[in-house]
Design a protein around this motif. Structure first.
Motif, short mmCIF file in Angstrom:
data_model
loop_
_atom_site.label_atom_id
_atom_site.label_comp_id
_atom_site.label_asym_id
_atom_site.label_seq_id
_atom_site.Cartn_x
_atom_site.Cartn_y
_atom_site.Cartn_z
N ALA A 50 10.83 -5.54 -16.56
CA ALA A 50 9.43 -5.45 -16.12
C ALA A 50 9.29 -5.92 -14.66
O ALA A 50 8.57 -5.29 -13.87
CB ALA A 50 8.53 -6.27 -17.04
N GLN A 51 9.97 -6.99 -14.30
CA GLN A 51 9.91 -7.48 -12.92
C GLN A 51 10.57 -6.49 -11.96
O GLN A 51 10.04 -6.22 -10.88
CB GLN A 51 10.58 -8.85 -12.82
CG GLN A 51 9.79 -9.95 -13.52
CD GLN A 51 10.61 -11.21 -13.72
OE1 GLN A 51 11.74 -11.15 -14.20
NE2 GLN A 51 10.03 -12.34 -13.34
N GLU A 109 10.82 -3.31 -12.41
CA GLU A 109 9.96 -2.14 -12.35
C GLU A 109 8.78 -2.38 -11.39
O GLU A 109 8.38 -1.48 -10.65
CB GLU A 109 9.46 -1.76 -13.74
CG GLU A 109 8.74 -0.43 -13.80
CD GLU A 109 9.53 0.76 -13.25
OE1 GLU A 109 8.91 1.63 -12.62
OE2 GLU A 109 10.76 0.82 -13.44
N GLN A 110 8.25 -3.60 -11.38
CA GLN A 110 7.19 -3.93 -10.41
C GLN A 110 7.70 -3.73 -8.99
O GLN A 110 7.00 -3.16 -8.14
CB GLN A 110 6.75 -5.40 -10.57
CG GLN A 110 5.82 -5.67 -11.72
CD GLN A 110 5.43 -7.16 -11.70
OE1 GLN A 110 6.18 -8.00 -12.20
NE2 GLN A 110 4.29 -7.46 -11.12
N LEU A 111 8.91 -4.21 -8.70
CA LEU A 111 9.49 -4.05 -7.37
C LEU A 111 9.69 -2.57 -7.05
O LEU A 111 9.47 -2.13 -5.91
CB LEU A 111 10.83 -4.80 -7.27
CG LEU A 111 10.74 -6.33 -7.38
CD1 LEU A 111 12.12 -6.93 -7.59
CD2 LEU A 111 10.05 -6.93 -6.17
N ARG A 130 7.92 -0.06 -8.12
CA ARG A 130 6.62 0.60 -7.92
C ARG A 130 5.95 0.16 -6.62
O ARG A 130 5.08 0.86 -6.09
CB ARG A 130 5.68 0.29 -9.09
CG ARG A 130 5.98 1.06 -10.36
CD ARG A 130 4.84 0.97 -11.35
NE ARG A 130 4.30 -0.36 -11.50
CZ ARG A 130 4.63 -1.23 -12.45
NH1 ARG A 130 5.52 -0.90 -13.36
NH2 ARG A 130 4.06 -2.41 -12.50
N VAL A 175 4.67 -3.79 -4.59
CA VAL A 175 4.06 -5.07 -4.93
C VAL A 175 2.89 -5.32 -3.99
O VAL A 175 2.99 -5.07 -2.78
CB VAL A 175 5.11 -6.21 -4.80
CG1 VAL A 175 4.48 -7.55 -5.07
CG2 VAL A 175 6.29 -5.97 -5.72
N VAL A 185 6.64 -11.35 -7.97
CA VAL A 185 6.97 -10.95 -9.35
C VAL A 185 7.57 -12.10 -10.15
O VAL A 185 8.10 -11.90 -11.23
CB VAL A 185 7.89 -9.70 -9.40
CG1 VAL A 185 7.21 -8.51 -8.71
CG2 VAL A 185 9.26 -9.97 -8.81
#
Length: 181
Positions: A83-84, A86-88, A90, A92, A149
């Motif tokens: 999940a972390q 994936e945030q990067l 997409r 931040v 994140v």
């Protein structure tokens, strides 16, 4: 023919040739007249710094409009989960706006030179390594992105800029490569 110097910048060295204080600078390591850094690397970051004597090449390397990919190896506090990462991937939200998407993956600890001083080891707090590739260069961007994140950066090494990489370049050493600008 432009001159291009690849330098493996140690921790604690400024990305400039002069300093009013007694801090280490590029002049302590790179004895090539007429070259200047193409971009910056924070004093507390390590790794690849490119220097050139060609203004157009310097702009092509450093200017965000050219979106030259820069790859970093980051030792972060915590265990990076999907999940972390994936945030990067997409992008931040930072105080200065949304970042562009990054390539991000968890990696095995790389075989790097020892850092001086070493990263503080804490038995009770796990850490891991991630590889991040960015196409923009905001101030302290990798550190701000990983913190956003929940993975504060402990050690940051820039490994690659565009086609240029550290390969087997020892810390504090440099090599010159021929390029046409």
């Amino acid at each position: 023919m432009a001159r291009l110097v690849l330098f493996n910048k140690p921790y604690g060295v400024l990305s400039q040739f002069t300093d009013d204080g007694a801090r280490a600078t590029l002049a302590d390591f790179v004895a090539v007249p007429g070259v200047y850094p193409a971009g910056r690397l924070d004093r507390d970051s390590e790794g690849l710094l490119l220097l050139t004597d060609d203004g157009r090449l310097q702009a092509r390397i450093a200017d965000p409009r050219f979106k030259l990919p820069k790859t970093y190896l980051a030792q972060v506090e915590g265990e990076a989960d999907e999940a972390q990462l994936e945030q990067l991937r997409r992008g931040v939200m930072l105080k200065d706006g949304m970042t562009l998407p990054a390539q991000a993956e968890r990696i095995a600890p790389p075989d790097l030179w020892p850092r001086d001083p070493p990263v503080r080891y804490r038995k009770s707090v796990p850490d891991c390594w991630i590889r991040l590739t960015l196409r923009e260069g905001r101030n302290r961007q990798v550190r701000r992105m990983t913190a956003a994140v929940g993975l504060p950066t402990l050690r940051l090494v820039r490994w690659q800029i565009g086609e240029w990489t550290l390969d087997d370049l020892p810390v504090g050493a440099w090599r010159e490569e021929a390029v046409t600008s």
